[in-house]
Design a protein around this motif. Structure first.
Motif, PDB file in Angstrom:
ATOM      1  N   THR A  13       0.824  -1.212   0.000  1.00 42.84           N
ATOM      2  CA  THR A  13       0.000   0.000   0.000  1.00 42.84           C
ATOM      3  C   THR A  13       0.855   1.257   0.000  1.00 42.84           C
ATOM      4  O   THR A  13       0.338   2.362  -0.192  1.00 42.84           O
ATOM      5  N   GLY A  14       2.158   1.094   0.282  1.00 42.17           N
ATOM      6  CA  GLY A  14       3.034   2.256   0.437  1.00 42.17           C
ATOM      7  C   GLY A  14       3.625   2.707  -0.881  1.00 42.17           C
ATOM      8  O   GLY A  14       3.349   2.132  -1.948  1.00 42.17           O
ATOM      9  N   ALA A  15       4.480   3.711  -0.819  1.00 42.29           N
ATOM     10  CA  ALA A  15       4.981   4.341  -2.046  1.00 42.29           C
ATOM     11  C   ALA A  15       5.739   3.354  -2.926  1.00 42.29           C
ATOM     12  O   ALA A  15       5.382   3.131  -4.089  1.00 42.29           O
ATOM     13  N   LEU A  16       6.790   2.757  -2.413  1.00 43.10           N
ATOM     14  CA  LEU A  16       7.611   1.870  -3.244  1.00 43.10           C
ATOM     15  C   LEU A  16       6.881   0.574  -3.577  1.00 43.10           C
ATOM     16  O   LEU A  16       6.886   0.117  -4.720  1.00 43.10           O
ATOM     17  N   SER A  35      -0.851  -5.752   3.473  1.00 42.15           N
ATOM     18  CA  SER A  35      -0.989  -4.592   4.351  1.00 42.15           C
ATOM     19  C   SER A  35      -1.286  -5.102   5.752  1.00 42.15           C
ATOM     20  O   SER A  35      -1.673  -6.253   5.929  1.00 42.15           O
ATOM     21  N   ARG A  36      -1.135  -4.209   6.748  1.00 46.06           N
ATOM     22  CA  ARG A  36      -1.610  -4.581   8.093  1.00 46.06           C
ATOM     23  C   ARG A  36      -3.126  -4.596   8.120  1.00 46.06           C
ATOM     24  O   ARG A  36      -3.728  -5.162   9.024  1.00 46.06           O
ATOM     25  N   ARG A  40      -7.272  -1.693   3.398  1.00 46.97           N
ATOM     26  CA  ARG A  40      -6.269  -0.886   2.680  1.00 46.97           C
ATOM     27  C   ARG A  40      -5.647  -1.705   1.555  1.00 46.97           C
ATOM     28  O   ARG A  40      -5.414  -1.198   0.459  1.00 46.97           O
ATOM     29  N   ILE A  75       8.681  -1.728   3.622  1.00 50.22           N
ATOM     30  CA  ILE A  75       8.133  -1.009   4.773  1.00 50.22           C
ATOM     31  C   ILE A  75       9.233  -0.145   5.394  1.00 50.22           C
ATOM     32  O   ILE A  75      10.413  -0.357   5.127  1.00 50.22           O
ATOM     33  N   PRO A  76       8.860   0.818   6.234  1.00 47.67           N
ATOM     34  CA  PRO A  76       9.894   1.665   6.851  1.00 47.67           C
ATOM     35  C   PRO A  76      10.818   0.849   7.756  1.00 47.67           C
ATOM     36  O   PRO A  76      10.405  -0.124   8.385  1.00 47.67           O
ATOM     37  N   SER A  79       9.902  -0.192  11.347  1.00 42.82           N
ATOM     38  CA  SER A  79       8.930  -1.268  11.605  1.00 42.82           C
ATOM     39  C   SER A  79       9.402  -2.617  11.071  1.00 42.82           C
ATOM     40  O   SER A  79       8.665  -3.602  11.123  1.00 42.82           O
ATOM     41  N   ALA A 100      13.709  -4.335   0.532  1.00 38.84           N
ATOM     42  CA  ALA A 100      14.030  -3.006  -0.008  1.00 38.84           C
ATOM     43  C   ALA A 100      14.319  -1.993   1.100  1.00 38.84           C
ATOM     44  O   ALA A 100      14.495  -0.807   0.823  1.00 38.84           O
ATOM     45  N   THR A 101      14.382  -2.460   2.339  1.00 41.79           N
ATOM     46  CA  THR A 101      14.450  -1.527   3.469  1.00 41.79           C
ATOM     47  C   THR A 101      15.747  -0.711   3.476  1.00 41.79           C
ATOM     48  O   THR A 101      16.832  -1.247   3.297  1.00 41.79           O
ATOM     49  N   VAL A 102      15.587   0.581   3.735  1.00 43.03           N
ATOM     50  CA  VAL A 102      16.747   1.471   3.873  1.00 43.03           C
ATOM     51  C   VAL A 102      16.711   2.089   5.273  1.00 43.03           C
ATOM     52  O   VAL A 102      15.688   2.657   5.668  1.00 43.03           O
ATOM     53  N   HIS A 142      16.811  -0.332  -3.765  1.00 44.05           N
ATOM     54  CA  HIS A 142      17.041   0.883  -2.984  1.00 44.05           C
ATOM     55  C   HIS A 142      17.168   2.150  -3.810  1.00 44.05           C
ATOM     56  O   HIS A 142      16.971   3.246  -3.301  1.00 44.05           O
ATOM     57  N   ILE A 144      15.544   2.735  -6.717  1.00 43.23           N
ATOM     58  CA  ILE A 144      14.412   2.930  -7.635  1.00 43.23           C
ATOM     59  C   ILE A 144      13.435   3.921  -7.003  1.00 43.23           C
ATOM     60  O   ILE A 144      13.002   3.739  -5.867  1.00 43.23           O
ATOM     61  N   ALA A 146      10.033   5.476  -6.140  1.00 39.32           N
ATOM     62  CA  ALA A 146       8.624   5.077  -6.095  1.00 39.32           C
ATOM     63  C   ALA A 146       7.788   5.928  -7.039  1.00 39.32           C
ATOM     64  O   ALA A 146       6.862   5.437  -7.691  1.00 39.32           O
TER      65      ALA A 146
HETATM   66  N1  NAP Z   1       9.830   5.520  -1.565  1.00 35.01           N
HETATM   67  C1  NAP Z   1      10.894   5.253  -2.324  1.00 35.01           C
HETATM   68  O1  NAP Z   1      11.071   5.861  -3.406  1.00 35.01           O
HETATM   69  C2  NAP Z   1      11.902   4.218  -1.876  1.00 35.01           C
HETATM   70  C3  NAP Z   1      12.958   3.914  -2.737  1.00 35.01           C
HETATM   71  C4  NAP Z   1      13.867   2.946  -2.356  1.00 35.01           C
HETATM   72  C5  NAP Z   1      13.744   2.309  -1.130  1.00 35.01           C
HETATM   73  N2  NAP Z   1      12.712   2.647  -0.297  1.00 35.01           N
HETATM   74  C6  NAP Z   1      12.596   1.931   0.986  1.00 35.01           C
HETATM   75  O2  NAP Z   1      11.498   1.059   0.848  1.00 35.01           O
HETATM   76  C7  NAP Z   1      10.786   0.957   2.094  1.00 35.01           C
HETATM   77  C8  NAP Z   1       9.356   1.407   1.867  1.00 35.01           C
HETATM   78  O3  NAP Z   1       9.355   2.765   1.495  1.00 35.01           O
HETATM   79  P1  NAP Z   1       8.009   3.555   1.242  1.00 35.01           P
HETATM   80  O4  NAP Z   1       8.389   4.918   0.839  1.00 35.01           O
HETATM   81  O5  NAP Z   1       7.129   2.756   0.355  1.00 35.01           O
HETATM   82  O6  NAP Z   1       7.385   3.557   2.717  1.00 35.01           O
HETATM   83  P2  NAP Z   1       5.926   4.012   3.192  1.00 35.01           P
HETATM   84  O7  NAP Z   1       5.078   4.379   2.035  1.00 35.01           O
HETATM   85  O8  NAP Z   1       6.122   5.023   4.283  1.00 35.01           O
HETATM   86  O9  NAP Z   1       5.388   2.700   3.915  1.00 35.01           O
HETATM   87  C9  NAP Z   1       5.174   1.512   3.213  1.00 35.01           C
HETATM   88  C10 NAP Z   1       4.122   0.706   3.927  1.00 35.01           C
HETATM   89  O10 NAP Z   1       4.655   0.210   5.157  1.00 35.01           O
HETATM   90  C11 NAP Z   1       3.559  -0.023   6.040  1.00 35.01           C
HETATM   91  N3  NAP Z   1       3.881   0.521   7.362  1.00 35.01           N
HETATM   92  C12 NAP Z   1       4.006   1.813   7.699  1.00 35.01           C
HETATM   93  N4  NAP Z   1       4.271   1.945   9.021  1.00 35.01           N
HETATM   94  C13 NAP Z   1       4.304   0.692   9.501  1.00 35.01           C
HETATM   95  C14 NAP Z   1       4.499   0.157  10.796  1.00 35.01           C
HETATM   96  N5  NAP Z   1       4.751   0.951  11.857  1.00 35.01           N
HETATM   97  N6  NAP Z   1       4.464  -1.190  10.948  1.00 35.01           N
HETATM   98  C15 NAP Z   1       4.221  -2.003   9.881  1.00 35.01           C
HETATM   99  N7  NAP Z   1       4.008  -1.552   8.617  1.00 35.01           N
HETATM  100  C16 NAP Z   1       4.056  -0.212   8.448  1.00 35.01           C
HETATM  101  C17 NAP Z   1       2.332   0.691   5.484  1.00 35.01           C
HETATM  102  O11 NAP Z   1       1.426  -0.300   5.027  1.00 35.01           O
HETATM  103  P3  NAP Z   1       0.050  -0.608   5.792  1.00 35.01           P
HETATM  104  O12 NAP Z   1      -0.270   0.586   6.637  1.00 35.01           O
HETATM  105  O13 NAP Z   1      -0.909  -0.794   4.682  1.00 35.01           O
HETATM  106  O14 NAP Z   1       0.338  -1.840   6.585  1.00 35.01           O
HETATM  107  C18 NAP Z   1       2.900   1.493   4.338  1.00 35.01           C
HETATM  108  O15 NAP Z   1       1.995   1.624   3.265  1.00 35.01           O
HETATM  109  C19 NAP Z   1      11.522   1.859   3.082  1.00 35.01           C
HETATM  110  O16 NAP Z   1      12.410   1.085   3.860  1.00 35.01           O
HETATM  111  C20 NAP Z   1      12.271   2.825   2.182  1.00 35.01           C
HETATM  112  O17 NAP Z   1      13.436   3.347   2.776  1.00 35.01           O
HETATM  113  C21 NAP Z   1      11.788   3.588  -0.659  1.00 35.01           C
END
Ligand code: NAP
Length: 224
Positions: A13-16, A35-36, A40, A75-76, A79, A100-102, A142, A144, A146
């Motif tokens: 459900t999140g960005a990436l 998702s949790r 959603r 996910i972040p 978490s 993909a976690t950073v 990492h 790419i 979103a």
């Molecule tokens: N965004 C980017 O462009 C990008 C690029 C490369 C790497 N990353 C890495 O990829 C990972 C995801 O990034 P993102 O930007 O997609 O993150 P995000 O949108 O903030 O979160 C992704 C999903 O994680 C779940 N989540 C959020 N808080 C949570 C918690 N406390 N416990 C369990 N699940 C939780 C949520 O899903 P639900 O609420 O539906 O469960 C949310 O939709 C991160 O580690 C980030 O550093 C991101």
């Protein structure tokens, strides 16, 4: 793994996760959004279906995880441990976690251009320590954006550095990525290389802020 194996995306459900799920679905790969929250997940799945015409399912993370051999974790960092502990009993031997976690410093209120030191060496190694025996971990995605993934009109043309201790698992992840046009996996080595790859994200975030773009990376001189 066949091209038709469903791909569960924990955090789909999140960005990436959403962006990757969208790109996979538009390439004809069945996707299961995790998702949790089941509602959603269903809403994200329905949006991906509407945009791609592909059947996409949405369900809670543990149910999604059971649906396919390569499970994406998106996910972040804050978490990651709790989520993997909660999913520990859902795994079946032979599955692969594609992480993909950073460990961005934002997890503790810091800047997105800084990275945290993880005791295990990297977020990927921290994740590997939470997996039951028989589950391989591959680190990647990492660099790419979103935003670029979610814009189906945007042309992808970049590499995905992957790291992991199983050559077979990396091959399977590379084949999956190859289904998304414009993404090429480059094997960056054993799992310990994940720390180096993860540090590219805050670097790119800084570059993106300065140049007002969504940059990726390309390794030159490598044919694969
Ligand atoms: N965004 C980017 O462009 C990008 C690029 C490369 C790497 N990353 C890495 O990829 C990972 C995801 O990034 P993102 O930007 O997609 O993150 P995000 O949108 O903030 O979160 C992704 C999903 O994680 C779940 N989540 C959020 N808080 C949570 C918690 N406390 N416990 C369990 N699940 C939780 C949520 O899903 P639900 O609420 O539906 O469960 C949310 O939709 C991160 O580690 C980030 O550093 C991101």
């Amino acid at each position: 793994v066949t091209p038709l194996d469903p791909v569960p995306v924990i955090g789909g459900t999140g960005a990436l996760g959403f962006g990757l799920a969208l790109r996979l679905a538009s390439a004809g790969v069945p996707v299961v959004v995790g998702s949790r929250d089941a509602a959603r997940a269903a809403a994200a799945a329905s949006e991906i279906h509407d945009r791609t015409g592909c059947p996409v399912e949405g369900m809670v993370n543990a149910d999604a995880l059971r649906r396919g051999p390569i499970v994406v974790l998106s996910i972040p960092f804050a978490s990651q441990i709790a989520t993997l502990k909660g999913l520990r009993d859902a795994w079946a031997p032979g599955q692969i976690l594609f992480d993909a976690t950073v460990p961005l410093a934002t997890a503790i209120g810091g800047r997105a251009t800084q990275i945290l030191r993880v005791p295990q060496g990297s977020a990927a190694q921290q994740a590997a320590a939470e997996l039951p025996p028989g589950i391989e971990l591959v680190s990647g995605l990492h660099t790419i954006s979103a935003r670029v993934l979610a814009d189906l009109a945007a042309r992808l043309d970049e590499d995905v550095l992957i790291a992991g201790d199983s050559a077979d698992a990396k091959r399977r992840v590379a084949s999956l990525l190859a289904t998304v046009g414009g993404l090429r996996a480059v094997d960056a080595g054993r799992l310990e290389a994940a720390a180096l790859i993860e540090s590219l994200t805050p670097l790119l975030i800084g570059i993106n802020a300065r140049y007002k773009t969504h940059a990726g990376i390309r390794i030159t001189g490598v044919a694969c």
